[in-house]
Design a protein around this motif. Structure first.
Motif, short mmCIF file in Angstrom:
data_model
loop_
_atom_site.label_atom_id
_atom_site.label_comp_id
_atom_site.label_asym_id
_atom_site.label_seq_id
_atom_site.Cartn_x
_atom_site.Cartn_y
_atom_site.Cartn_z
N ILE A 1 -7.51 3.15 -1.92
CA ILE A 1 -6.17 2.61 -1.65
C ILE A 1 -5.35 2.65 -2.93
O ILE A 1 -5.81 2.20 -3.97
CB ILE A 1 -6.26 1.16 -1.09
N LYS B 1 0.84 -1.20 0.00
CA LYS B 1 0.00 0.00 0.00
C LYS B 1 0.88 1.25 0.00
O LYS B 1 1.88 1.31 0.71
CB LYS B 1 -0.88 -0.01 1.25
N MET C 1 -5.90 -4.71 3.88
CA MET C 1 -5.22 -3.41 3.97
C MET C 1 -6.18 -2.35 4.52
O MET C 1 -5.82 -1.54 5.36
CB MET C 1 -4.73 -2.96 2.58
N ILE D 1 -6.75 -6.39 -0.49
CA ILE D 1 -7.15 -4.98 -0.38
C ILE D 1 -8.06 -4.81 0.85
O ILE D 1 -7.94 -3.83 1.59
CB ILE D 1 -7.90 -4.52 -1.65
N TYR E 1 -1.78 1.26 -4.47
CA TYR E 1 -0.80 0.23 -4.15
C TYR E 1 0.12 -0.02 -5.34
O TYR E 1 -0.22 0.31 -6.48
CB TYR E 1 -1.49 -1.08 -3.71
#
Lengths: 211, 200
Positions: free
Chosen positions: B73, B5, B63, B60, B75
């Motif tokens: 997010i 991330k 995260m 995800i 990444y």
């Protein structure tokens, strides 16, 4: 507005930031708890009865809360300058705004807009304000007041605020946001990719045909 | 490949580096390093065979569950061979995400281990290259939310261990009556600060 600020608060209190060692990043919160604030508190006038429903009293409370927040601006800017904004993560600056928003939403929104006017050329401050706005979910009726800030951040590709402005649009999910995003040229491919995902989502949600 | 991330993409953005660091020999910003926090000299990444949504959505979700709020997010996908070429040591270690009950997800966690000053720089350099080649991927907050919902639907998560900032957007009732403040020491400290400042 200016008169109220000047009448109610000693002008020597307008720069509390001068008491803070800005090189010390170790604990902003502990710095803020210094006795200076007790000093300020004692010298700020009391608000009228906060339970009053009289329009005059409500206006007075809003104006007094707003002027208090304005006097808090230098300290708050110092907090922002020492705060790391990361996707999905809370921080001191967000919590302070959220706490005050829960107490007086109008004063808080006016205050944020006034800081935008004051620091419009400062990329870090504007980016931080946008991230705060994106994090806190304001009612839709109040969000409109931030549209100029969002549009300005989107339109200036030399400023590093496009990402945070898209985050605001993603949180609000309104037609104004969609229009603002569609009018934007994005600074980097990955910011553009993120924005286009949001545009597609908004078009679907708002019932606008995706080309 | 290994997903990492990016907590703040602007730290890595070459376009703006000249406005942040004026020295001519600047490579990438010092702030970028703060995106690579080490714990016990390791950096946390998650393994996936490819970037197919079905293969990355659980990662995800994890995260996001480790954040304070469901948010977008960004990444990057790190190539294991490229990491090894740069001298990184990759170890299988079970990930930590208290709400996740499915160990198959947590077992996809890897540590880039024995990270010293030199290898932290090499890793930052690699991520910097990926970002500036445009190899940054995003999941919108809506995507993230749907991935978490899938994890819930598939009984891979104990919703009672998800805090209110994430429970409420997922449509669950808050655990506390004042979900933004109760049991939150930082919030309480800020409230004290604001009271002392006469703001409340």
């Amino acid at each position: 507005m200016k008169n109220i600020v000047n009448n109610s608060i000693d002008s020597t209190l307008l720069s509390p930031i001068t008491y803070i060692d800005t090189n010390n990043e170790s604990s902003i919160t502990s710095i803020l708890r210094q006795s200076i604030f007790e000093n300020i508190r004692q010298r700020i006038e009391k608000t009228p009865d906060s339970n009053s429903t009289r329009t005059e009293d409500i206006n007075t409370i809003n104006l007094k809360d707003y002027s208090r927040l304005q006097n808090f601006t230098p300290v708050f800017i110092s907090i922002i300058q020492h705060t790391t904004f990361e996707d999905g993560m809370n921080n001191d600056a967000i919590e302070i705004v959220e706490a005050y928003y829960n107490r007086n939403s109008f004063a808080t929104i006016m205050w944020i807009n006034s800081m935008y006017g004051q620091f419009a050329g400062d990329e870090h401050i504007i980016d931080s304000l946008l991230r705060i706005i994106a994090f806190i979910e304001f009612p839709q009726s109040l969000e409109q007041t931030f549209i100029p800030m969002v549009r300005a951040a989107l339109s200036d590709i030399t400023m590093n605020c496009q990402e945070s402005a898209i985050m605001v649009c993603e949180t609000w999910r309104t037609i104004e946001c969609l229009k603002a995003l569609e009018d934007t040229e994005f600074s980097t491919p990955y910011i553009g990719e993120y924005a286009h995902k949001v545009i597609d989502e908004l078009k679907t949600e708002l019932g606008i045909n995706v080309a | 490949m290994l997903l990492r991330k990016i907590a703040s993409s602007k730290r890595w953005n070459l376009t703006h580096i000249s406005s942040l660091i004026t020295r001519e020999d600047a490579l990438f910003t010092g702030d970028a390093i703060s995106d690579l926090r080490t714990q016990q000299n390791t950096i946390s990444v998650w393994q996936t065979p490819d970037l197919n949504t079905n293969n990355i959505k659980d990662i995800i979700a994890v995260m996001a569950l480790n954040c304070d709020k469901i948010d977008k997010i960004f990444y990057v996908a790190l190539d294991e061979k490229e990491l090894e070429r740069r001298g990184m040591i990759i170890k299988n270690t079970r990930g930590s995400c208290p709400p996740i009950t499915d160990t198959n997800i947590l077992d996809r966690h890897r540590d880039i281990s024995e990270v010293d000053y030199w290898h932290l720089g090499l890793l930052a350099e690699y991520i910097y290259e990926l970002v500036n080649e445009g190899k940054v991927y995003s999941a919108t907050a809506t995507d993230v939310k749907s991935y978490i919902e899938d994890v819930i639907t598939n009984n891979k998560l104990d919703i009672n261990q998800v805090d209110d900032k994430k429970r409420v957007p997922l449509g669950y009732t808050p655990l506390s009556s004042c979900f933004s403040c109760q049991n939150n020491p930082s919030y309480n400290n800020n409230m004290k600060t604001m009271k002392a400042a006469g703001l409340i």
